[in-house]
Scaffold this motif. Sequence first.
Motif, PDB file in Angstrom:
ATOM      1  N   GLY A   1      -5.851  55.473 -26.807  1.00  0.00           N
ATOM      2  CA  GLY A   1      -4.754  54.941 -27.603  1.00  0.00           C
ATOM      3  C   GLY A   1      -3.443  54.991 -26.859  1.00  0.00           C
ATOM      4  N   SER A   2      -2.399  54.567 -27.573  1.00  0.00           N
ATOM      5  CA  SER A   2      -1.075  54.512 -26.969  1.00  0.00           C
ATOM      6  C   SER A   2      -0.345  55.836 -27.063  1.00  0.00           C
ATOM      7  CB  SER A   2      -0.243  53.418 -27.658  1.00  0.00           C
ATOM      8  OG  SER A   2      -0.146  53.689 -29.052  1.00  0.00           O
ATOM      9  N   SER A   3      -0.848  56.782 -27.889  1.00  0.00           N
ATOM     10  CA  SER A   3      -0.223  58.092 -28.029  1.00  0.00           C
ATOM     11  C   SER A   3      -1.149  59.152 -27.466  1.00  0.00           C
ATOM     12  CB  SER A   3       0.071  58.402 -29.502  1.00  0.00           C
ATOM     13  OG  SER A   3       0.997  57.483 -30.023  1.00  0.00           O
ATOM     14  N   ALA A   4      -0.587  60.073 -26.694  1.00  0.00           N
ATOM     15  CA  ALA A   4      -1.387  61.147 -26.131  1.00  0.00           C
ATOM     16  C   ALA A   4      -1.846  62.084 -27.234  1.00  0.00           C
ATOM     17  CB  ALA A   4      -0.568  61.915 -25.098  1.00  0.00           C
ATOM     18  N   PRO A   5      -3.029  62.717 -27.085  1.00  0.00           N
ATOM     19  CA  PRO A   5      -3.502  63.674 -28.085  1.00  0.00           C
ATOM     20  C   PRO A   5      -2.498  64.808 -28.257  1.00  0.00           C
ATOM     21  CG  PRO A   5      -5.265  63.112 -26.559  1.00  0.00           C
ATOM     22  CD  PRO A   5      -4.011  62.526 -25.992  1.00  0.00           C
ATOM     23  N   SER A   6      -2.312  65.249 -29.507  1.00  0.00           N
ATOM     24  CA  SER A   6      -1.394  66.353 -29.759  1.00  0.00           C
ATOM     25  C   SER A   6      -2.087  67.672 -29.449  1.00  0.00           C
ATOM     26  CB  SER A   6      -0.934  66.336 -31.227  1.00  0.00           C
ATOM     27  OG  SER A   6      -2.036  66.471 -32.087  1.00  0.00           O
ATOM     28  N   SER A   7      -1.317  68.675 -29.032  1.00  0.00           N
ATOM     29  CA  SER A   7      -1.798  70.022 -28.712  1.00  0.00           C
ATOM     30  C   SER A   7      -3.020  69.983 -27.797  1.00  0.00           C
ATOM     31  CB  SER A   7      -2.140  70.775 -30.002  1.00  0.00           C
ATOM     32  OG  SER A   7      -1.042  70.823 -30.863  1.00  0.00           O
ATOM     33  N   PRO A   8      -2.921  69.332 -26.620  1.00  0.00           N
ATOM     34  CA  PRO A   8      -4.082  69.223 -25.735  1.00  0.00           C
ATOM     35  C   PRO A   8      -4.384  70.546 -25.046  1.00  0.00           C
ATOM     36  CG  PRO A   8      -2.160  68.324 -24.662  1.00  0.00           C
ATOM     37  CD  PRO A   8      -1.728  68.687 -26.061  1.00  0.00           C
ATOM     38  N   SER A   9      -5.642  70.683 -24.594  1.00  0.00           N
ATOM     39  CA  SER A   9      -6.061  71.821 -23.797  1.00  0.00           C
ATOM     40  C   SER A   9      -6.226  71.369 -22.357  1.00  0.00           C
ATOM     41  CB  SER A   9      -7.379  72.397 -24.322  1.00  0.00           C
ATOM     42  OG  SER A   9      -7.242  72.820 -25.657  1.00  0.00           O
ATOM     43  N   THR A  10      -6.109  72.309 -21.442  1.00  0.00           N
ATOM     44  CA  THR A  10      -6.264  71.989 -20.029  1.00  0.00           C
ATOM     45  C   THR A  10      -7.647  71.383 -19.780  1.00  0.00           C
ATOM     46  OG1 THR A  10      -4.778  73.782 -19.413  1.00  0.00           O
ATOM     47  CG2 THR A  10      -6.253  72.939 -17.693  1.00  0.00           C
ATOM     48  N   GLY A  11      -7.678  70.255 -19.092  1.00  0.00           N
ATOM     49  CA  GLY A  11      -8.930  69.575 -18.790  1.00  0.00           C
ATOM     50  C   GLY A  11      -9.269  68.456 -19.749  1.00  0.00           C
ATOM     51  N   ASP A  12      -8.499  68.314 -20.844  1.00  0.00           N
ATOM     52  CA  ASP A  12      -8.758  67.217 -21.782  1.00  0.00           C
ATOM     53  C   ASP A  12      -8.433  65.881 -21.127  1.00  0.00           C
ATOM     54  OD1 ASP A  12      -9.554  68.984 -23.654  1.00  0.00           O
ATOM     55  OD2 ASP A  12      -7.823  68.753 -24.983  1.00  0.00           O
ATOM     56  N   PHE A  13      -9.152  64.836 -21.583  1.00  0.00           N
ATOM     57  CA  PHE A  13      -8.941  63.491 -21.058  1.00  0.00           C
ATOM     58  C   PHE A  13      -8.287  62.619 -22.114  1.00  0.00           C
ATOM     59  CE2 PHE A  13     -12.270  65.037 -18.264  1.00  0.00           C
ATOM     60  CZ  PHE A  13     -11.860  64.555 -17.024  1.00  0.00           C
ATOM     61  N   TRP A  14      -7.588  61.624 -21.634  1.00  0.00           N
ATOM     62  CA  TRP A  14      -6.939  60.639 -22.515  1.00  0.00           C
ATOM     63  C   TRP A  14      -6.871  59.308 -21.775  1.00  0.00           C
ATOM     64  CZ3 TRP A  14      -1.121  59.814 -22.168  1.00  0.00           C
ATOM     65  CH2 TRP A  14      -0.719  58.754 -22.978  1.00  0.00           C
ATOM     66  N   VAL A  15      -7.325  58.241 -22.442  1.00  0.00           N
ATOM     67  CA  VAL A  15      -7.202  56.898 -21.884  1.00  0.00           C
ATOM     68  C   VAL A  15      -5.918  56.298 -22.443  1.00  0.00           C
ATOM     69  CG1 VAL A  15      -8.208  54.611 -21.696  1.00  0.00           C
ATOM     70  CG2 VAL A  15      -9.679  56.620 -21.617  1.00  0.00           C
ATOM     71  N   ASP A  16      -4.955  56.134 -21.583  1.00  0.00           N
ATOM     72  CA  ASP A  16      -3.631  55.649 -21.965  1.00  0.00           C
ATOM     73  C   ASP A  16      -3.660  54.120 -21.990  1.00  0.00           C
ATOM     74  OD1 ASP A  16      -1.006  55.078 -22.382  1.00  0.00           O
ATOM     75  OD2 ASP A  16      -0.244  56.192 -20.661  1.00  0.00           O
ATOM     76  N   THR A  17      -3.670  53.569 -23.214  1.00  0.00           N
ATOM     77  CA  THR A  17      -3.768  52.118 -23.360  1.00  0.00           C
ATOM     78  C   THR A  17      -2.431  51.424 -23.195  1.00  0.00           C
ATOM     79  OG1 THR A  17      -3.539  52.310 -25.755  1.00  0.00           O
ATOM     80  CG2 THR A  17      -5.783  52.311 -24.863  1.00  0.00           C
ATOM     81  N   THR A  18      -1.354  52.208 -22.995  1.00  0.00           N
ATOM     82  CA  THR A  18      -0.068  51.550 -22.749  1.00  0.00           C
ATOM     83  C   THR A  18      -0.006  51.034 -21.315  1.00  0.00           C
ATOM     84  OG1 THR A  18       0.981  53.641 -22.105  1.00  0.00           O
ATOM     85  CG2 THR A  18       1.083  53.037 -24.433  1.00  0.00           C
ATOM     86  N   ASP A  19      -0.872  51.556 -20.456  1.00  0.00           N
ATOM     87  CA  ASP A  19      -0.932  51.065 -19.083  1.00  0.00           C
ATOM     88  C   ASP A  19      -1.776  49.803 -19.021  1.00  0.00           C
ATOM     89  OD1 ASP A  19       0.577  53.204 -18.153  1.00  0.00           O
ATOM     90  OD2 ASP A  19      -1.190  54.463 -17.896  1.00  0.00           O
ATOM     91  N   ASP A  20      -1.545  48.966 -18.052  1.00  0.00           N
ATOM     92  CA  ASP A  20      -2.303  47.733 -17.882  1.00  0.00           C
ATOM     93  C   ASP A  20      -2.819  47.660 -16.439  1.00  0.00           C
ATOM     94  OD1 ASP A  20      -3.474  45.301 -18.249  1.00  0.00           O
ATOM     95  OD2 ASP A  20      -1.602  44.129 -18.147  1.00  0.00           O
TER      96      ASP A  20
END
Length: 975
Positions: free
Chosen positions: A358-377
């Motif tokens: 999504g366009s917002s990063a996960p809240s309260s992340p833990s070290t090693g968590d992944f996030w696909v940043d859809t704001t990038d193209d």
Amino acid sequence: MSDSYGKIKVDEIENSDGTLLDLTTAVTTEATTSTKGYLSAADKAKLDGIEAGAEVNGVTSVNGSTGAVTIQGFSTANNAKLDGIETGATADQTKADIDALNVDADTLDGQHGSYYTGYADTAVASLVDSSPSTLDTLNELAAALGDDPNFATTVTNSIGTKLPLAGGQMTGNIAFSGSQTVDGRDLSADGSKLDGISAGAEVNAVTSVNGATGAVTVQGFSGDYDDLTNKPDGSGSGLDADKVDGLEATSFLRSDANATYNGGMLTIRSNSNVGNYWGAGIEYDSGWKHTNANSWGFAFRNNGTNGLQIKVASEAGTNQSAATYRVLDIGGATQRLKYDNYDVWHAGNSTPIENAFGSSAPSSPSTGDFWVDTTDDPPELKSYDGTEWVAVGSSTPTTSAPVISNVVLTEDNASGDRFTSQTFSAAINMLDDGAPVSQKGIKGKVTASFTQYPITNASTNVAITDSSTSQSPGTLVSIQGYSDALSDNNREVCIANVINPNTGASVHLLMRWTDNGYTEEFYTGSEDLTSWTLLCSGSNSYRSDYNVITMVSEDGERVNCFSRNDDKPAQITLANVFNNSYGKTYNFVCYTDKYKYLVYTQGNPVNITRYLRSTNAYHGTRYLGSVASSSSARLTAVEQGDTLWLFARHSTNGTTWIRELSDAQSDTLSWPSSGVSYLYNERSNSGIDWTQLRSLFKHNGAVYSANGNGLYRFDKGVGSTGTSISVPTLSGYQTHQTFAWEGDKGQLVLRVQYYQISNSNNRIKKHYTTNNGGATWTPIYFDISWTYVSGTSSNDLQDFYGGGNRMVMKDNATNWTGRVYSLGYQDVTVANGATLGDLNVNDKVRLPGVTDSTQYNKITAITDNGNSTTTIRLVGGPDASVGDTIEAVASTGTSVSTRFLVIDATGAISTHQSSDPGFVTLGPGTSQSITFPATFPTGNAPDVELASGTTIQVEVEAVNSVASDTYPSNTVTPS
């Protein structure tokens, strides 16, 4: 009756006395002053000359007759006629009257006839415009339309019978005459060809039959297929046209349509089955172990733990070894997503993988968590390194500015109170939470009908002039009846800033006990402390010798005082004192949040009775026990929110025993209604000599005590032994005594008395303050030096503050004198505007956050600087800072206005104020809450102070190292 005005027909006319008028007489006899009749022409002329609305003025008689005057025989018609006469109308209009109206017979509304003919000619010309001469009249136009009044309908209906150029459906046959073509084809010729072809005929590519060419004719064939012999599926042939290899068609997968496979395993192979990756599911083994280096493969299977395993070859195999491959495990008993046996996600992670796109990063992340940043193209996979989101494969953190798209404020409990103890939550929708993840700040405001106080704009400059270090000249305190101020006969003196219960004003209160008749007197002081006025007095043989410790109770209704020597602690009830009634008692009351404690210091043994504060219900009694079991026991108490601190003198060894009694601790103890239960079985010996207990006060959430030559701090929940705080030393001198209190600006003030080591009669007093709990000390005020004379007292009282002054008690060694010294002033410059004009010299004012009336400042001068700024001189109270506003204490009425909430880092609201305190950071989460207290500093519940109809709104700030963004919420009106 008939005349030039027409006819009047009536059935009857009623006299004023209710009788009927004799019409026969009335219409035949002329009315006189005494008889009824018709109105004569002469009388009518008189009436015509009377203007409408004419009044009778000054008429006292008619024809010599007095009393009521009645006009008889006046008809209804004449009444109506009179009503129709306009105000100011005259009997006729002469030529001069008409000429005076300036009426021109040749004009209409001021315009000559040529104006109207010209107007008509222009309108007709515009209508005809440039029409041809055969169509420039309505008759010619009608003829052109065939005199058809429904011409439009007729034309529309006619068009509806035609085939559109774009094509359409014909409802009848089309007949052509001669040879006609459609789309280039001759329909007449082609139609004949079509007529000769049978329905269902097919084109066959047969060019000969048995070697014969040309037309082929099968003659003599008749009947059905079943009549043929030796058919392919005939009896005895062993053939079945519905099967392939003996299998029905439903047993095969179709390649041209969807099909369902119900078998056990489907193996898709190339030319080898060596190294099959087996399993229940789909297997594709090409390339797993194959001599063709260009052959690759993949496989799916149930991995035996209720999960899906996917293998993809990354390198072709050989005859001797299996292909190199990568494995993706999904789900299973361990509920994991793994790649080559490394966790990508597993149960318990704070952010499931499905929510990490999504366009917002996960809240309260833990070290090693992944996030696909859809704001990038194109979208970019990022990993959280414990601080920031970093693009996978990059050692450089990816940064972005936070962007808020919406903030929704809701009341957590809409069925409870409107504001009192209520929580409001802000849901923050982030278009981009920023990288690094942004911290969320919040501020709030309420709009209601508030009491209005004059206030300045924010200060632009603050200049502080400190004269506290100057001892000269000082003003001797004037006490009624004592020209030498407070002589040594004044064995007890206690001073406190209190609230007058009759007026609500903050005042100075001084109590003294003298040897002269054992008299106790109460005084109120002027604001600057230089003069004092007697309130009341009384006789009491009990006295508190030397150092008297005073503390205003938390409810503001009492002053607790006691001495370090052998006399009883006491309590001063302010309601009595300010009503000129002696108000000192030796059993006193203390309050915590939950309980009221009645302390019987006159009892033997000393005991404490507990009551539930909300209902005043009795909740048992405890005794001090062996610590203070006789009449020689001494006890005092300090109130501190939910905790009562008890300081008691041991009855035999004179040490100070301290008991921290919180409401929670009190609930764990037995409080019997009969029998003896000792409170000080749970006690701590502080090791402090009671006779050296010199001061006891509250400061910054702790209780402080100056004892002998030391200083101690007692913190809630830490223990009752206290923490020793180092006091400053002086080279060549020995520390002799300490005294401490809270100063005029809320600072900790320490006074240390030293004696010279080489000559103990040489004494000096120095003052210090600290802003770090005593780690370091800074000298303040001026030093007091003297030579000690044997037989004189050197005991002290704390300093007292008021009106920008400091009153020093006993500033020499021989007398209990009070002398006042200036502390200085501060000049605060503000921009003109706001309600500055409503502030005046001598007004009491407060700085932001000040709620204690003893911390108010006073205006001593207001100077217009002539450059759109004004300088206000303040004395007393805390120092101002640039950006502070100055607000009057006295109101100018009420009106609807907006005030800002004061919120701490936990989201707790303490009060509201006129100035904007700015954002307070609450954390990175996208859901933040603020909570109102049970009471404001004024003592009012928020629902009392914020009337029905009050609205609340918050504004959220998201900020990181890149940028910041703010967004206001919706407005909520709690009901």
